[in-house]
Each structure stands twice: as structure tokens, then as C-alpha cells.
Design a protein around this motif. Structure first.
Motif, PDB file in Angstrom:
ATOM      1  N   ILE A 125     -14.360  10.250  35.604  1.00 29.11           N
ATOM      2  CA  ILE A 125     -13.724   9.592  33.989  1.00 29.11           C
ATOM      3  C   ILE A 125     -15.143   9.080  32.583  1.00 29.11           C
ATOM      4  CG2 ILE A 125     -12.567   7.682  33.350  1.00 29.11           C
ATOM      5  CD1 ILE A 125     -10.983   7.154  36.205  1.00 29.11           C
ATOM      6  N   GLU A 126     -15.037   9.977  32.106  1.00 24.78           N
ATOM      7  CA  GLU A 126     -15.722   9.437  30.348  1.00 24.78           C
ATOM      8  C   GLU A 126     -15.248   8.060  29.874  1.00 24.78           C
ATOM      9  OE1 GLU A 126     -17.760  11.921  26.387  1.00 24.78           O
ATOM     10  OE2 GLU A 126     -15.864  12.591  27.350  1.00 24.78           O
ATOM     11  N   LEU A 127     -15.882   7.548  29.392  1.00 18.46           N
ATOM     12  CA  LEU A 127     -15.555   6.056  29.168  1.00 18.46           C
ATOM     13  C   LEU A 127     -15.424   6.376  27.335  1.00 18.46           C
ATOM     14  CD1 LEU A 127     -16.691   3.432  30.713  1.00 18.46           C
ATOM     15  CD2 LEU A 127     -14.915   4.233  31.272  1.00 18.46           C
ATOM     16  N   THR A 128     -14.586   7.233  27.018  1.00 21.10           N
ATOM     17  CA  THR A 128     -15.235   7.536  25.753  1.00 21.10           C
ATOM     18  C   THR A 128     -14.233   6.284  24.421  1.00 21.10           C
ATOM     19  OG1 THR A 128     -12.676   8.365  25.553  1.00 21.10           O
ATOM     20  CG2 THR A 128     -14.076  10.128  25.941  1.00 21.10           C
ATOM     21  N   SER A 129     -13.415   5.610  25.198  1.00 21.48           N
ATOM     22  CA  SER A 129     -13.579   4.039  24.706  1.00 21.48           C
ATOM     23  C   SER A 129     -14.069   3.084  25.338  1.00 21.48           C
ATOM     24  CB  SER A 129     -12.425   3.974  24.223  1.00 21.48           C
ATOM     25  OG  SER A 129     -11.675   2.496  23.551  1.00 21.48           O
ATOM     26  N   LEU A 130     -15.379   2.151  25.123  1.00 23.48           N
ATOM     27  CA  LEU A 130     -15.665   1.589  25.714  1.00 23.48           C
ATOM     28  C   LEU A 130     -15.080  -0.012  25.222  1.00 23.48           C
ATOM     29  CD1 LEU A 130     -20.016   1.777  25.040  1.00 23.48           C
ATOM     30  CD2 LEU A 130     -18.349   2.783  26.479  1.00 23.48           C
ATOM     31  N   LYS A 131     -14.808  -0.207  24.062  1.00 23.64           N
ATOM     32  CA  LYS A 131     -13.816  -0.940  23.235  1.00 23.64           C
ATOM     33  C   LYS A 131     -12.777  -1.559  22.407  1.00 23.64           C
ATOM     34  CE  LYS A 131     -15.011  -5.446  21.578  1.00 23.64           C
ATOM     35  NZ  LYS A 131     -15.815  -6.551  20.823  1.00 23.64           N
ATOM     36  N   PRO A 132     -11.745  -1.056  22.617  1.00 21.55           N
ATOM     37  CA  PRO A 132     -10.624  -1.712  23.986  1.00 21.55           C
ATOM     38  C   PRO A 132     -11.079  -0.800  25.237  1.00 21.55           C
ATOM     39  CG  PRO A 132      -9.607  -0.791  22.953  1.00 21.55           C
ATOM     40  CD  PRO A 132     -10.603  -0.594  21.155  1.00 21.55           C
ATOM     41  N   LEU A 133     -11.139  -0.809  26.252  1.00 19.63           N
ATOM     42  CA  LEU A 133     -11.631  -0.490  27.664  1.00 19.63           C
ATOM     43  C   LEU A 133     -10.104   0.132  28.754  1.00 19.63           C
ATOM     44  CD1 LEU A 133     -14.026   0.467  29.712  1.00 19.63           C
ATOM     45  CD2 LEU A 133     -13.348  -1.801  31.166  1.00 19.63           C
ATOM     46  N   ASP A 134     -10.089   1.225  28.999  1.00 14.47           N
ATOM     47  CA  ASP A 134      -9.209   1.935  29.307  1.00 14.47           C
ATOM     48  C   ASP A 134      -8.541   1.239  30.606  1.00 14.47           C
ATOM     49  OD1 ASP A 134      -6.759   2.862  29.987  1.00 14.47           O
ATOM     50  OD2 ASP A 134      -7.752   5.276  29.459  1.00 14.47           O
ATOM     51  N   MET A 135      -8.605   0.211  30.988  1.00 17.72           N
ATOM     52  CA  MET A 135      -8.552  -0.441  32.414  1.00 17.72           C
ATOM     53  C   MET A 135      -6.861   0.221  33.109  1.00 17.72           C
ATOM     54  SD  MET A 135     -10.332  -2.688  32.942  1.00 17.72           S
ATOM     55  CE  MET A 135     -10.413  -2.204  34.597  1.00 17.72           C
ATOM     56  N   GLY A 159     -25.083  -5.003  29.568  1.00 14.37           N
ATOM     57  CA  GLY A 159     -24.923  -4.226  29.212  1.00 14.37           C
ATOM     58  C   GLY A 159     -23.384  -3.852  29.322  1.00 14.37           C
ATOM     59  N   VAL A 160     -23.439  -2.751  29.422  1.00 17.23           N
ATOM     60  CA  VAL A 160     -21.668  -2.056  28.915  1.00 17.23           C
ATOM     61  C   VAL A 160     -21.128  -2.052  31.007  1.00 17.23           C
ATOM     62  CG1 VAL A 160     -20.078   0.000  28.755  1.00 17.23           C
ATOM     63  CG2 VAL A 160     -22.094  -0.667  27.312  1.00 17.23           C
ATOM     64  N   GLY A 161     -21.805  -1.737  31.450  1.00 17.92           N
ATOM     65  CA  GLY A 161     -22.069  -1.130  32.662  1.00 17.92           C
ATOM     66  C   GLY A 161     -21.789  -2.734  33.304  1.00 17.92           C
ATOM     67  N   ALA A 162     -22.233  -3.539  33.153  1.00 13.98           N
ATOM     68  CA  ALA A 162     -22.107  -5.630  33.308  1.00 13.98           C
ATOM     69  C   ALA A 162     -20.639  -5.717  32.999  1.00 13.98           C
ATOM     70  CB  ALA A 162     -23.160  -6.663  33.373  1.00 13.98           C
ATOM     71  N   THR A 163     -20.119  -5.059  31.998  1.00 15.36           N
ATOM     72  CA  THR A 163     -19.101  -5.866  31.176  1.00 15.36           C
ATOM     73  C   THR A 163     -17.696  -4.807  32.301  1.00 15.36           C
ATOM     74  OG1 THR A 163     -19.383  -5.833  29.386  1.00 15.36           O
ATOM     75  CG2 THR A 163     -17.348  -5.507  29.299  1.00 15.36           C
ATOM     76  N   VAL A 164     -17.959  -3.648  32.436  1.00 14.04           N
ATOM     77  CA  VAL A 164     -17.298  -2.761  33.005  1.00 14.04           C
ATOM     78  C   VAL A 164     -16.798  -3.621  34.310  1.00 14.04           C
ATOM     79  CG1 VAL A 164     -16.561  -0.531  34.047  1.00 14.04           C
ATOM     80  CG2 VAL A 164     -16.958  -0.567  31.639  1.00 14.04           C
ATOM     81  N   SER A 165     -18.205  -3.920  35.045  1.00 13.88           N
ATOM     82  CA  SER A 165     -18.098  -4.355  36.457  1.00 13.88           C
ATOM     83  C   SER A 165     -17.700  -5.833  36.655  1.00 13.88           C
ATOM     84  CB  SER A 165     -19.039  -4.833  36.554  1.00 13.88           C
ATOM     85  OG  SER A 165     -19.255  -4.837  37.679  1.00 13.88           O
ATOM     86  N   ALA A 166     -17.386  -6.619  35.727  1.00 16.17           N
ATOM     87  CA  ALA A 166     -16.508  -7.153  35.413  1.00 16.17           C
ATOM     88  C   ALA A 166     -15.425  -7.436  35.285  1.00 16.17           C
ATOM     89  CB  ALA A 166     -17.493  -8.532  34.577  1.00 16.17           C
TER      90      ALA A 166
END
Length: 219
Positions: A125-135, A159-166
Motif C-alpha cells: 500500500i502506497e501512502l499517497t495521503s499521509l494526512k489525512p491518513l486512509d485508515m 516520524g511518519v511511521g510513528a504516527t501511522v503505527s500509533a
């Protein structure tokens, strides 16, 4: 933008600027690893009423080519499924959701065959949208795989991964059979020498090992 492997740009030109702006309220932040994605997202941003950032991978901008559909406006709030794990790998528990963006997309695509040769498979999955995140897209994949690795072009702290992981831990915890595997940059300046950079900037080989660790329960 982004921090590509084997660029030898040193700390001065390897900062994860996309992570620096994540905490600014009101921004829409997108990434694009292909010309068609960059074009479609740019069109949508021009038509948007709010401030937007589009990050493109500096290394891939020199080599990526492709045809464009001039009539397409890409959504600013959706991730993109680039590769879907086989039903057999999902049923056997050998499938992993892989979330990445910018140069990580190419790094992941280059090792898909190697991952499959080892008996595993991935939802890429490519995170083409970092914010808002496509949950929604992330959740749909995790309902199949129950395991996730994040190939991240930003530092471990902030980092970005920290936000996504949370977000995954908070909203999809019951879907996880293993801890989130974050393959991110170390909290250190990126060295100029490529031989030293390997220790800081994660790449396709790290993803292969990360998928193996998750699918085989070695975490």
C-alpha cells in the motif's frame, strides 16, 4: 523530497521534511511515486480550498516515466493498493501488509519477487495521503493479513511511521497478530558514505527481513 538509499547526499540533503510538517494543523500532505499520481494529485490540490503539500521522490523523479490521463483528479485522502497478496498466502498466514511511500515504493516493488520466492506475500500500500491518513484501506488489508510492516523514510522519533503505527495500534489493535514492524531511519544524521548510510536508511533488503520476521513469528 524523501531520503533515497544510495544517494550519497549527506545530512544536508536527507532531512525528512515530510515528517517535519506532519504536525501543522490544517495541512493536506500527499506523496507520489509515479508521474500519473503526481499529476492527478497536483490537479486536485490546485482545486482544493486549503493548503496542501505534495512530496515526490527526488531520486525517482530522474527516472520515472509514464503516460498520463489528463482528465483525472486523484483523491487527496486515499492510499493506493499496488500489489495484493494471494489468497493462498493469506490463508496460510504468510501475508503481510506493507505501508510505504516515496522511494520506499520502488524499494518494495523490487523485492516482491524475492519475498514470494521465500513463500510469503504482501499487500503493498502506497501512502499517497499521509494526512489525512486512509485508515479504511489500511484496516481492510489488516483484516486479511493481521500483520503490518512500515517502510518509512523518516526517523524513529517523531516520524511518519510513528504516527501511522500509533493510529494502527489505537484503531486496529484487535486485528494485529504481531507488533507493528517499523523499518525507519535511525535517530541520526544520514552519513555521506554509502557504506555507512546502509546502517541508517532502510531499503528493500530490510523489508524482506521484516516480512520474514513477521510471517515466521520472529519478533
Amino acid at each position: 523530497g524523501g531520503t533515497a538509499p544510495n544517494q550519497a547526499l549527506g545530512a544536508e540533503h536527507s532531512q525528512p521534511f515530510h515528517a517535519y510538517v506532519m504536525g501543522i494543523p490544517g495541512l493536506k500532505i500527499c506523496t507520489a511515486s509515479s508521474p500519473d499520481a503526481a499529476y492527478g494529485i497536483t490537479k486536485s490540490m490546485i482545486r482544493d480550498n486549503g493548503p496542501c503539500f505534495l512530496f515526490a521522490p527526488v531520486k525517482m523523479m530522474k527516472e520515472a516515466k509514464g503516460k498520463l490521463d489528463l482528465g483525472v483528479c486523484a483523491p487527496l485522502n486515499k492510499a493506493t493498493l499496488l500489489h495484493e497478496a494471494s489468497a493462498e498466502s493469506v490463508a496460510s498466514g504468510n501475508a503481510v501488509t506493507v505501508l510505504t511511500y516515496l522511494h520506499g515504493v520502488k524499494e518494495a516493488q523490487l523485492v516482491i519477487d524475492e519475498i514470494m520466492e521465500e513463500g510469503f506475500d504482501i499487500d503493498l500500500i502506497e501512502l499517497t495521503s499521509l494526512k489525512p491518513l486512509d485508515m479504511d484501506t489500511i484496516r481492510t488489508s489488516l483484516e486479511r493479513t493481521n500483520k503490518v510492516a512500515i517502510l518509512d523514510e523518516s526517523t524513529k522519533t517523531g516520524g511518519v511511521g510513528a504516527t501511522v503505527s500509533a493510529r494502527i495500534s489505537e484503531e486496529c489493535f484487535d486485528l494485529l497478530d504481531a507488533p507493528v514492524n517499523r523499518l525507519c531511519m535511525d535517530d541520526a544524521p544520514v552519513p555521506y558514505a554509502s557504506t555507512m548510510e546502509v546502517a541508517v536508511v532502510k531499503r528493500g533488503s530490510d523489508l524482506v527481513q521484516g516480512v520474514f520476521d513477521l510471517a515466521s513469528g520472529q519478533y
